[in-house]
Design an enzyme around this catalytic site. Structure first.
Site, PDB file in Angstrom:
ATOM      1  CB  ALA A  69      -0.928   0.008   1.218  1.00 20.25           C
ATOM      2  CG  ASP A  70       2.814   4.978  -1.700  1.00 22.54           C
ATOM      3  OD1 ASP A  70       3.851   4.883  -1.019  1.00 22.54           O
ATOM      4  OD2 ASP A  70       2.481   6.028  -2.279  1.00 22.54           O
ATOM      5  CB  THR A  71      -1.175   6.809   1.984  1.00 23.60           C
ATOM      6  OG1 THR A  71      -1.828   5.563   2.239  1.00 23.60           O
ATOM      7  CG2 THR A  71      -2.171   7.955   2.216  1.00 23.60           C
ATOM      8  N   GLY A 106      -3.042   3.645  -2.799  1.00 22.51           N
ATOM      9  CA  GLY A 106      -3.012   2.549  -3.754  1.00 22.51           C
ATOM     10  C   GLY A 106      -2.854   1.235  -3.013  1.00 22.51           C
TER      11      GLY A 106
END
Length: 209
Positions: A69-71, A106
């Site tokens: 995950a990436d924010t 994502g």
């Protein structure tokens, strides 16, 4: 049961998976978040980085589902990642105060063996009240903004700045659980069935109640 792995160093993502009752093993592969060339649109950027993190984790295991995950925070087209220092955190907060911004996360899930991959992204609109210079300085001094995209934590002291959230709250924290549950179901893993047994959290082969 299919083993589940979280390829992330974020304590917030770990806490959210625990909250959902999902047993998992924590992986912390080193992954560059740099993007060569012209940056893609925000939703494509976070998907790409989430896939990169999941792929790095997948190289460490032979069997299971690996979550990446990436924010990021986006304010008027400007991507705000994690602040480099207190001054950078104050600069970001000055931008965000009294206005609305978007939070993009994502997600990527990779199945091993085989490498089957599913990706998705979530967007949430967050609005801040007007802040004083003193509030910004004091908040930056707490250290809370240090490892947070956009220099604030919605689940921490940063909550006192937020007047409204349109969309998934957990996306703002860093892991949109509803979206992730649907993705895991696509691999035959149903979160409610896991949660019914309240399984323990698994960290590098050690069980923690």
């Amino acid at each position: 049961m299919t083993p589940i792995f979280l390829a992330s160093s974020s304590p917030r993502r770990r806490a959210l998976l625990e909250q959902a009752g999902i047993p998992f093993t924590l992986l912390t592969p080193r992954v560059s978040e740099e993007v060569d060339g012209e940056p893609p649109p925000p939703h494509q950027l976070v998907e790409r980085l989430a896939r990169r993190k999941a792929a790095a984790g997948a190289r460490l295991v032979d069997r299971g589902l690996i979550i990446g995950a990436d924010t990021i925070v986006v304010f008027r087209g400007r991507v705000l990642g994690k602040p480099a220092d207190s001054a950078a955190a104050e600069e970001m907060l000055h931008l965000l105060q009294g206005a609305s911004h978007d939070v993009f996360t994502g997600l990527a899930v990779i199945e091993q063996p085989g490498g089957r991959t599913m990706t998705a992204w979530e967007r949430t609109r967050v609005t801040f009240r007007t802040l004083t210079d003193e509030e910004i300085r004091l908040y930056a001094a707490t250290g809370e903004p240090a490892d947070k995209a956009g220099a604030y934590a919605a689940q921490g002291l940063g909550a006192i700045f937020i007047t409204s959230i349109e969309g998934c709250y957990f996306n703002v924290v860093g892991l949109p659980l509803a979206r992730l549950a649907v993705m895991l179901a696509g691999f035959g893993v149903h979160v409610l069935a896991l949660a019914a047994g309240r399984p323990a959290f698994i960290n590098k082969g050690r069980l923690e109640e």
